[in-house]
Motif scaffolding. Structure first.
Motif, PDB file in Angstrom:
ATOM      1  N   LEU A  23       0.820  -1.202   0.000  1.00 45.46           N
ATOM      2  CA  LEU A  23       0.000   0.000   0.000  1.00 45.46           C
ATOM      3  C   LEU A  23       0.861   1.262   0.000  1.00 45.46           C
ATOM      4  CD1 LEU A  23      -2.805  -1.042   2.533  1.00 45.46           C
ATOM      5  CD2 LEU A  23      -2.950  -0.933   0.042  1.00 45.46           C
ATOM      6  N   VAL A  24       1.892   1.280   0.867  1.00 43.41           N
ATOM      7  CA  VAL A  24       2.748   2.465   0.951  1.00 43.41           C
ATOM      8  C   VAL A  24       3.514   2.677  -0.339  1.00 43.41           C
ATOM      9  CG1 VAL A  24       4.736   3.451   2.140  1.00 43.41           C
ATOM     10  CG2 VAL A  24       2.940   2.332   3.461  1.00 43.41           C
ATOM     11  N   GLN A  25       4.112   1.600  -0.867  1.00 43.54           N
ATOM     12  CA  GLN A  25       4.885   1.737  -2.091  1.00 43.54           C
ATOM     13  C   GLN A  25       3.981   2.043  -3.273  1.00 43.54           C
ATOM     14  OE1 GLN A  25       8.022   1.927  -2.183  1.00 43.54           O
ATOM     15  NE2 GLN A  25       8.294   2.054  -4.403  1.00 43.54           N
ATOM     16  N   GLY A  26       2.778   1.470  -3.268  1.00 45.08           N
ATOM     17  CA  GLY A  26       1.839   1.773  -4.347  1.00 45.08           C
ATOM     18  C   GLY A  26       1.430   3.243  -4.344  1.00 45.08           C
ATOM     19  N   LEU A  27       1.146   3.792  -3.144  1.00 41.59           N
ATOM     20  CA  LEU A  27       0.796   5.211  -3.048  1.00 41.59           C
ATOM     21  C   LEU A  27       1.972   6.085  -3.466  1.00 41.59           C
ATOM     22  CD1 LEU A  27      -1.161   7.424  -2.178  1.00 41.59           C
ATOM     23  CD2 LEU A  27      -0.287   7.179   0.165  1.00 41.59           C
ATOM     24  N   SER A  28       3.179   5.716  -3.015  1.00 45.68           N
ATOM     25  CA  SER A  28       4.359   6.490  -3.399  1.00 45.68           C
ATOM     26  C   SER A  28       4.582   6.456  -4.905  1.00 45.68           C
ATOM     27  CB  SER A  28       5.588   5.949  -2.666  1.00 45.68           C
ATOM     28  OG  SER A  28       6.766   6.593  -3.106  1.00 45.68           O
ATOM     29  N   SER A  29       4.436   5.275  -5.490  1.00 46.06           N
ATOM     30  CA  SER A  29       4.623   5.149  -6.943  1.00 46.06           C
ATOM     31  C   SER A  29       3.570   5.949  -7.703  1.00 46.06           C
ATOM     32  CB  SER A  29       4.555   3.675  -7.339  1.00 46.06           C
ATOM     33  OG  SER A  29       5.577   2.938  -6.706  1.00 46.06           O
ATOM     34  N   PHE A  30       2.347   5.958  -7.183  1.00 40.97           N
ATOM     35  CA  PHE A  30       1.294   6.723  -7.850  1.00 40.97           C
ATOM     36  C   PHE A  30       1.615   8.211  -7.838  1.00 40.97           C
ATOM     37  CE2 PHE A  30      -2.592   9.252  -7.274  1.00 40.97           C
ATOM     38  CZ  PHE A  30      -3.196   9.037  -8.512  1.00 40.97           C
ATOM     39  N   GLN A  36       5.683  12.879 -12.463  1.00 39.07           N
ATOM     40  CA  GLN A  36       6.459  12.728 -13.687  1.00 39.07           C
ATOM     41  C   GLN A  36       5.587  12.911 -14.926  1.00 39.07           C
ATOM     42  OE1 GLN A  36       8.534   9.003 -13.511  1.00 39.07           O
ATOM     43  NE2 GLN A  36      10.062   9.748 -12.037  1.00 39.07           N
ATOM     44  N   ARG A  37       4.363  12.440 -14.853  1.00 39.29           N
ATOM     45  CA  ARG A  37       3.467  12.613 -15.999  1.00 39.29           C
ATOM     46  C   ARG A  37       3.151  14.085 -16.216  1.00 39.29           C
ATOM     47  NH1 ARG A  37      -1.879   9.047 -17.446  1.00 39.29           N
ATOM     48  NH2 ARG A  37      -2.457  10.180 -19.340  1.00 39.29           N
ATOM     49  N   GLU A  38       2.956  14.802 -15.087  1.00 39.38           N
ATOM     50  CA  GLU A  38       2.705  16.245 -15.222  1.00 39.38           C
ATOM     51  C   GLU A  38       3.906  16.927 -15.885  1.00 39.38           C
ATOM     52  OE1 GLU A  38       0.174  18.232 -14.396  1.00 39.38           O
ATOM     53  OE2 GLU A  38      -1.163  16.645 -13.723  1.00 39.38           O
ATOM     54  N   ALA A  39       5.120  16.541 -15.432  1.00 41.30           N
ATOM     55  CA  ALA A  39       6.316  17.143 -16.022  1.00 41.30           C
ATOM     56  C   ALA A  39       6.450  16.764 -17.493  1.00 41.30           C
ATOM     57  CB  ALA A  39       7.549  16.699 -15.249  1.00 41.30           C
ATOM     58  N   ALA A 182       2.321   8.494 -21.981  1.00 42.46           N
ATOM     59  CA  ALA A 182       3.094   8.643 -20.755  1.00 42.46           C
ATOM     60  C   ALA A 182       3.141   7.338 -19.981  1.00 42.46           C
ATOM     61  CB  ALA A 182       2.495   9.749 -19.892  1.00 42.46           C
ATOM     62  N   VAL A 183       2.077   6.555 -20.076  1.00 38.83           N
ATOM     63  CA  VAL A 183       2.064   5.300 -19.350  1.00 38.83           C
ATOM     64  C   VAL A 183       3.149   4.371 -19.857  1.00 38.83           C
ATOM     65  CG1 VAL A 183       0.371   4.221 -20.887  1.00 38.83           C
ATOM     66  CG2 VAL A 183       0.572   3.437 -18.524  1.00 38.83           C
ATOM     67  N   ASN A 184       3.437   4.410 -21.151  1.00 39.31           N
ATOM     68  CA  ASN A 184       4.480   3.556 -21.706  1.00 39.31           C
ATOM     69  C   ASN A 184       5.866   4.028 -21.299  1.00 39.31           C
ATOM     70  OD1 ASN A 184       2.505   2.100 -23.005  1.00 39.31           O
ATOM     71  ND2 ASN A 184       2.604   3.329 -24.874  1.00 39.31           N
ATOM     72  N   ILE A 185       6.030   5.329 -21.098  1.00 41.78           N
ATOM     73  CA  ILE A 185       7.337   5.885 -20.783  1.00 41.78           C
ATOM     74  C   ILE A 185       7.619   5.825 -19.286  1.00 41.78           C
ATOM     75  CG2 ILE A 185       8.684   8.022 -20.783  1.00 41.78           C
ATOM     76  CD1 ILE A 185       7.387   8.749 -23.374  1.00 41.78           C
ATOM     77  N   LEU A 186       6.620   6.138 -18.470  1.00 37.78           N
ATOM     78  CA  LEU A 186       6.847   6.306 -17.042  1.00 37.78           C
ATOM     79  C   LEU A 186       6.465   5.096 -16.212  1.00 37.78           C
ATOM     80  CD1 LEU A 186       5.392   9.914 -16.742  1.00 37.78           C
ATOM     81  CD2 LEU A 186       7.770   9.257 -17.137  1.00 37.78           C
TER      82      LEU A 186
END
Length: 473
Positions: A23-30, A36-39, A182-186
């Protein structure tokens, strides 16, 4: 559908830690993925804005508006991939969804560069569905002599189609920026990073839990062994964390104390048995001087009842800690020999179906349990039928009689010490009520069980009692 959960302490703790880490790593990754997607999208918007501002092929309204773009705000542009297009139609096609968020961000960038106020349309489109992008991709493939797989990959990629029309103009200036999803890149790097961190943390936690639970597992096995054979030999060496170390030390001390008490009990019972049997033997001799034969027979029978009851009490007290070791025995032969003893005495005992089963047991004790059960069947049912079968991991001995059975509410009580079916204690129907209790204790001694059940007819009437003795193979 209920998800199965691990039953061990280590499994449950590891599952809890793994879920928390996930859960913690999933939230952090999200959150990282979102940032990164915004950037990434910001970079694509800046590229599109740069091309719209500096391209000299724009409409006259654009060329007449002199301005110098701030390169620090929109970044350095990459090499052009697609030509700019001037069209009198909006670039959006039917059923396409506009990217309102990207449109607002581009509007802000253009406003910062003093670009004329314009209508903006931004859509994401596959290269294969955009004629300009598709033709450009085909020309590039032909120029570099790319194969079919490479061309297919280019067609599946995406472009960001940006259309800008100043409010006082009729024409649209359309720019296209190569925009892989972005999903393919990030997403893939984040997934790999998450899995790596997850594996490292869970592995470290598993090693810590293993160090904690290994002494606990050893202690559990020791307790199970001590429960089956109360013997202080073979105690485990204290290990693990300080709390576990203290627990093992305390358990070893408790085992030693229990073993010492059992030894004292056995010594005491042996002394009691010796002190009681000696005067009973003297009484046997003295009753020979009694002239009345009937009275002499009654006295002898009373002495025999006392001796038999004394033997049962001593056996029941010692069954939990037998001195004789287990022997590899053929159970079918042992059952047949016990039945033959009763047949030689003319008792109506019948040997039914048997199966050859070899297992480790204590023959003397098991013979005692079988004799008690068969004698009980003869006492209350006048007949006894004995059979042996194997059911799964257990050998099952069945002793059936044709007696009145036992009321359902009293079956469990009948296997307690000093409980009899005939409360009058008539000598014709048994002794002190220790036979079933001793048989159950012997079954427990072998890791098995003794159960009693009434045998019912088709009309629901009791036809007899079945004693079921299970011994693990």
């Amino acid at each position: 559908m209920r998800i199965p959960q691990p039953r061990s302490l280590m499994g449950q703790m590891l599952l809890a830690v793994a879920i928390a880490l996930l859960l913690v790593q999933g939230l952090s990754s999200f959150l990282i993925y979102k940032a990164q997607r915004e950037a990434y999208e910001t970079g694509m918007i800046n590229v599109a804005a740069f091309r719209l501002i500096v391209d000299t092929r724009g409409p006259g309204a654009f060329s007449r508006h002199n301005h110098s773009p701030d390169r620090s705000a929109i970044g350095n542009p990459p090499p052009r991939a697609f030509p700019l297009e001037i069209s009198n139609q909006s670039p959006i096609e039917q059923n396409e969804q506009r990217d309102a968020h990207a449109e607002q961000r581009l509007r802000d960038v253009l406003a910062d560069q003093n670009f004329p106020q314009s209508e903006i349309v931004i859509v994401h489109r596959a290269v294969a569905k955009d004629p300009v992008a598709r033709n450009s991709a085909l020309r590039r493939a032909a120029r570099h002599k790319l194969g079919a797989d490479a061309i297919s990959g280019m067609m599946e990629s995406h472009v960001l189609v940006v259309g800008v029309r100043p409010l006082n103009q009729q024409d649209w200036l359309i720019a296209r920026v190569r925009s892989p999803r972005a999903v393919n890149i990030l997403l893939m790097p984040l997934v790999l990073q998450t899995l790596l961190i997850y594996a490292v943390l869970v592995g470290a936690v598993a090693l810590i839990l293993r160090r904690i639970t290994r002494p606990l597992a050893a202690l559990t096995r020791r307790v199970e062994r001590f429960a089956a054979t109360p013997d202080a030999e073979g105690q485990i060496v204290p290990s693990g964390p300080d709390d576990m170390h203290r627990l093992i030390v305390a358990h070893n001390a408790m085992e030693a104390r229990i073993a010492a008490m059992l030894d004292e009990k056995n010594v005491m019972l042996g002394a009691i048995g010796h002190d009681l049997k000696t005067p009973l033997a003297a009484l046997r001799v003295r009753i020979e001087s009694v002239e009345d034969e009937t009275e002499r027979a009654r006295m002898a029978a009373t002495i025999e009842d006392i001796v038999r009851t004394l033997d049962d009490i001593l056996s029941l007290a010692r069954v939990g800690r037998p001195a004789d070791p287990r022997e590899r025995t053929e159970l079918s032969a042992l059952v047949a020999s016990v039945v033959e003893e009763y047949e030689d005495m003319g008792e109506p005992v019948e040997l039914g179906d048997t199966k050859r089963i070899v297992l480790e047991l204590r023959p003397t004790w098991l013979r005692r349990a079988l004799r008690n059960l068969i004698s009980n069947a003869l006492r209350y049912g006048q007949t006894a039928r004995v059979s042996l079968a194997r059911e799964g991991p257990s050998a099952v001995v069945l002793i059936e009689d044709d007696g009145p059975g036992i009321p359902a509410g009293q079956i469990e009580d009948m296997m307690n010490p000093f409980t009899r079916g005939d409360p009058s204690r008539n000598s014709a129907t048994g002794g002190a009520g220790l036979g079933l209790a001793l048989a159950r204790a012997i079954a427990d001694q072998h890791g098995g069980a003794l159960t009693l059940a009434n045998r019912l007819s088709a009309t629901g009437e009791i036809e007899g009692l079945t004693a079921r003795l299970e011994i693990p193979v």
